[in-house]
Design a protein around this motif. Structure first.
Motif, mmCIF file in Angstrom:
data_model
loop_
_atom_site.group_PDB
_atom_site.id
_atom_site.type_symbol
_atom_site.label_atom_id
_atom_site.label_comp_id
_atom_site.label_asym_id
_atom_site.label_seq_id
_atom_site.Cartn_x
_atom_site.Cartn_y
_atom_site.Cartn_z
ATOM 1 N N ALA A 1 0.832 -1.199 0.000
ATOM 2 C CA ALA A 1 0.000 0.000 0.000
ATOM 3 C C ALA A 1 0.868 1.251 0.000
ATOM 4 C CB ALA A 1 -0.931 -0.010 1.209
ATOM 5 N N LEU A 2 1.929 1.231 0.785
ATOM 6 C CA LEU A 2 2.857 2.369 0.789
ATOM 7 C C LEU A 2 3.507 2.551 -0.581
ATOM 8 C CD1 LEU A 2 4.631 2.038 4.264
ATOM 9 C CD2 LEU A 2 2.920 3.738 3.580
ATOM 10 N N ASP A 3 3.762 1.446 -1.262
ATOM 11 C CA ASP A 3 4.348 1.548 -2.601
ATOM 12 C C ASP A 3 3.366 2.201 -3.571
ATOM 13 O OD1 ASP A 3 6.556 1.021 -4.408
ATOM 14 O OD2 ASP A 3 5.250 -0.447 -5.351
ATOM 15 N N VAL A 4 2.075 1.850 -3.448
ATOM 16 C CA VAL A 4 1.058 2.506 -4.278
ATOM 17 C C VAL A 4 1.029 4.005 -3.976
ATOM 18 C CG1 VAL A 4 -1.425 2.703 -4.702
ATOM 19 C CG2 VAL A 4 -0.367 0.439 -4.548
ATOM 20 N N CYS A 5 1.108 4.366 -2.701
ATOM 21 C CA CYS A 5 1.124 5.785 -2.313
ATOM 22 C C CYS A 5 2.364 6.483 -2.848
ATOM 23 C CB CYS A 5 1.064 5.910 -0.790
ATOM 24 S SG CYS A 5 -0.482 5.325 -0.049
ATOM 25 N N ARG A 6 3.451 5.760 -2.878
ATOM 26 C CA ARG A 6 4.720 6.298 -3.382
ATOM 27 C C ARG A 6 4.603 6.601 -4.884
ATOM 28 N NH1 ARG A 6 7.423 2.222 -1.458
ATOM 29 N NH2 ARG A 6 7.844 3.136 0.601
ATOM 30 N N GLN A 7 3.925 5.719 -5.605
ATOM 31 C CA GLN A 7 3.786 5.881 -7.051
ATOM 32 C C GLN A 7 2.739 6.914 -7.435
ATOM 33 O OE1 GLN A 7 3.855 2.263 -9.505
ATOM 34 N NE2 GLN A 7 4.292 1.069 -7.674
ATOM 35 N N ILE B 1 1.874 9.844 -5.520
ATOM 36 C CA ILE B 1 2.028 10.862 -4.490
ATOM 37 C C ILE B 1 1.177 12.099 -4.783
ATOM 38 C CG2 ILE B 1 3.989 12.064 -5.522
ATOM 39 C CD1 ILE B 1 3.627 11.065 -1.793
ATOM 40 N N ASP B 2 0.798 12.274 -6.048
ATOM 41 C CA ASP B 2 -0.041 13.413 -6.423
ATOM 42 C C ASP B 2 -1.510 13.170 -6.091
ATOM 43 O OD1 ASP B 2 -0.038 11.355 -8.369
ATOM 44 O OD2 ASP B 2 -0.870 12.733 -9.868
ATOM 45 N N LYS B 3 -1.861 11.923 -5.803
ATOM 46 C CA LYS B 3 -3.254 11.574 -5.534
ATOM 47 C C LYS B 3 -3.491 11.101 -4.102
ATOM 48 C CE LYS B 3 -4.040 10.010 -10.308
ATOM 49 N NZ LYS B 3 -2.650 10.055 -10.788
ATOM 50 N N LEU B 4 -2.437 10.653 -3.425
ATOM 51 C CA LEU B 4 -2.577 10.043 -2.105
ATOM 52 C C LEU B 4 -1.638 10.713 -1.099
ATOM 53 C CD1 LEU B 4 -2.545 6.311 -3.276
ATOM 54 C CD2 LEU B 4 -4.543 7.544 -2.416
ATOM 55 N N GLU B 5 -2.142 10.929 0.098
ATOM 56 C CA GLU B 5 -1.333 11.476 1.185
ATOM 57 C C GLU B 5 -1.444 10.540 2.388
ATOM 58 O OE1 GLU B 5 -0.895 15.423 4.058
ATOM 59 O OE2 GLU B 5 -2.653 15.183 2.762
ATOM 60 N N VAL B 6 -0.327 9.989 2.829
ATOM 61 C CA VAL B 6 -0.315 9.127 4.010
ATOM 62 C C VAL B 6 -0.233 10.016 5.238
ATOM 63 C CG1 VAL B 6 0.817 7.213 5.190
ATOM 64 C CG2 VAL B 6 0.872 7.328 2.688
ATOM 65 N N VAL B 7 -1.285 10.034 6.037
ATOM 66 C CA VAL B 7 -1.304 10.916 7.212
ATOM 67 C C VAL B 7 -1.135 10.159 8.523
ATOM 68 C CG1 VAL B 7 -2.708 12.637 6.047
ATOM 69 C CG2 VAL B 7 -3.832 10.865 7.379
ATOM 70 N N ALA B 8 -1.373 8.822 8.511
ATOM 71 C CA ALA B 8 -1.250 8.039 9.739
ATOM 72 C C ALA B 8 -0.854 6.615 9.404
ATOM 73 C CB ALA B 8 -2.563 8.053 10.515
ATOM 74 N N VAL B 9 -0.038 6.016 10.279
ATOM 75 C CA VAL B 9 0.402 4.630 10.088
ATOM 76 C C VAL B 9 0.417 3.927 11.444
ATOM 77 C CG1 VAL B 9 1.791 5.001 8.003
ATOM 78 C CG2 VAL B 9 2.817 5.376 10.251
ATOM 79 N N SER B 10 0.321 2.604 11.386
ATOM 80 C CA SER B 10 0.425 1.817 12.616
ATOM 81 C C SER B 10 1.199 0.540 12.355
ATOM 82 C CB SER B 10 -0.963 1.466 13.169
ATOM 83 O OG SER B 10 -1.490 0.313 12.526
ATOM 84 N N PRO C 1 0.235 -0.056 -11.203
ATOM 85 C CA PRO C 1 1.422 0.025 -10.351
ATOM 86 C C PRO C 1 2.398 -1.122 -10.590
ATOM 87 C CG PRO C 1 -0.357 -0.978 -9.124
ATOM 88 C CD PRO C 1 -0.913 -0.651 -10.493
ATOM 89 N N CYS C 2 2.103 -1.989 -11.574
ATOM 90 C CA CYS C 2 2.942 -3.182 -11.773
ATOM 91 C C CYS C 2 2.963 -3.568 -13.245
ATOM 92 C CB CYS C 2 2.419 -4.345 -10.930
ATOM 93 S SG CYS C 2 0.694 -4.753 -11.293
ATOM 94 N N GLU C 3 3.692 -4.623 -13.543
ATOM 95 C CA GLU C 3 3.781 -5.098 -14.927
ATOM 96 C C GLU C 3 2.440 -5.662 -15.382
ATOM 97 O OE1 GLU C 3 6.927 -7.814 -15.666
ATOM 98 O OE2 GLU C 3 8.502 -6.509 -14.845
ATOM 99 N N ARG C 4 2.152 -5.505 -16.643
ATOM 100 C CA ARG C 4 0.923 -6.035 -17.207
ATOM 101 C C ARG C 4 1.086 -7.504 -17.600
ATOM 102 N NH1 ARG C 4 -2.523 -1.825 -18.462
ATOM 103 N NH2 ARG C 4 -1.570 0.255 -18.363
ATOM 104 N N VAL C 5 -0.035 -8.186 -17.759
ATOM 105 C CA VAL C 5 -0.022 -9.577 -18.211
ATOM 106 C C VAL C 5 -0.002 -9.600 -19.733
ATOM 107 C CG1 VAL C 5 -1.290 -11.750 -18.278
ATOM 108 C CG2 VAL C 5 -1.297 -10.375 -16.197
#
Length: 390
Positions: free
Chosen positions: A22-28, A30-39, A284-288
């Protein structure tokens, strides 16, 4: 895209397999997602790493025994630190959180799911135990499109139903790779080691879910989860072996039409869709390349060899508190297997004896489920001790 328009997400269990992806998706995105809290549960080093990279505003250590780990001093000065299960639920209620991805392992994720739904957050659910144990409590809380499944199979079913939810369903075909011991007999399974059971042929997952996939308990839990999510009787949710793991599930309508969701075996796809819904973002990954697959094979699971699948079916049909007992007993049994305290087939034996010993009740509250969970764990440990003495 400005910060105001970004989806603000909390990622529970950020260092596990799903959380890390999930963090990798947020990393890719970054213009659409902001991680504000983690556990995390206890991986405080990983928590600090994620908090520093994404500049989160809040971090939670669910296990109080690790709430004062020295590494936590390296959290950003602006990051609030909390600990304990109640703090985990509070993370879901924050005003600056739009979406909670619940990737907590086990029944501990149930209270967080309830908190997120009650607070009106989008819940991207990767914690299947929330529905297996507490589906009777969870589903009445979920508004339309508020709860989005992250499991590859349930995410696939959800996608197959987009735009066609009013059409009567005949069946759900819930696909399964068959795990590392596909085609093996029950006598063969009696002596398999944990090292071999952890070698899943398709997916890279955590230790607990890898063993669940080897016993097929994971697919049994997913049937119960699908029953709650999609409102179909358990008998109409059919497990289908699909060894190539390219078809992630199918829905069959009353007129005989079948719609399948296909794609590469990468959890970042359903994670991303739970964030982007109803939109779709770049992969976020290679296609089939379907020209290289060659063929797709299908088969039925062997419930005589893999008894956990049948036990989950029994618990799902009887309902009430039985799925809670199933889940708790399985968690204890898997932990015992991984530590060498019992054998592979003993996992099913432990679960079955725990189910036999329980008197079913209708689900009424989270407190009740907590008591049943504690009873089932204690009973399962007693069963393990008796097996060791036999």
């Amino acid at each position: 895209m400005s910060d105001v328009k970004r989806l603000r997400v909390a990622i529970l269990g950020c260092t596990g397999s799903i959380g890390a992806q999930a963090l990798d998706v947020c990393r890719q995105h970054i213009d659409k997602l902001e991680v504000v809290a983690v556990s995390v549960h206890r991986n405080t080093k990983g928590l600090v790493r994620a908090a520093r990279e994404f500049g989160v505003r809040s971090a939670c250590v669910a296990d109080p025994a690790h709430a004062n780990d020295p590494i936590l001093e390296e959290l950003p000065a602006s990051c609030e630190l909390t600990s304990g299960s109640s703090a985990l639920a509070a993370l879901c209620e924050r005003g600056d959180v739009d979406c909670v991805l619940n990737a907590v392992v086990g029944a501990a994720g149930l209270s967080a799911s309830i908190a997120a739904l009650k607070a009106g957050k989008r819940l991207a659910l990767a914690n299947k135990e929330s529905l297996v144990v507490g589906g009777d409590l969870i589903m009445p809380l979920a508004a339309p499109d508020q709860l989005l499944p992250v499991d590859s199979e349930h995410g696939a079913i959800f996608q197959c139903l987009v735009g066609d939810r009013r059409s009567p369903l005949h069946a759900i075909w819930l696909t399964c790779s068959g795990g590392p011991f596909f085609g093996k007999s029950r006598s063969y399974l009696e002596h398999v080691t944990a090292d071999r059971a952890l070698r899943h042929p398709t997916w890279s997952m955590g230790r607990k879910i890898s063993i669940d996939s080897a016993t097929l308990m994971n697919k049994g839990l997913e049937r119960i989860e699908a029953m709650h999510l999609f409102g179909l009787p358990l008998d109409d949710i059919i497990v289908l072996i699909q060894r190539e793991a390219k078809i992630h599930s199918m829905v069959e309508f009353c007129d005989g039409s079948v719609i399948a969701q296909l794609g590469t075996s990468d959890m970042r796809i359903p994670i991303q869709y739970a964030f982007s819904y109803p939109e779709r973002w770049d992969t976020p990954c290679e296609r089939v390349d379907f020209r290289t697959i060659g063929s797709l094979s299908f088969g039925a699971p062997d419930t005589a060899a893999f008894t956990c699948l049948a036990l989950a079916g029994r618990a799902g049909k009887e309902g009430g508190t039985l799925p809670c007992v199933l889940n708790a007993a399985n968690e204890v049994a898997v932990d015992a297997y991984l530590s060498g305290a019992c054998g592979f087939n003993d996992i099913g034996r432990i679960v079955e004896r725990a189910l036999d010993a329980h008197e079913r009740e209708d689900v009424e509250s989270l407190e009740q489920l907590s008591e049943v969970d504690a009873w089932a764990r204690a009973r399962s440990r007693d069963i393990i001790a008796s097996l060791a003495q036999a």
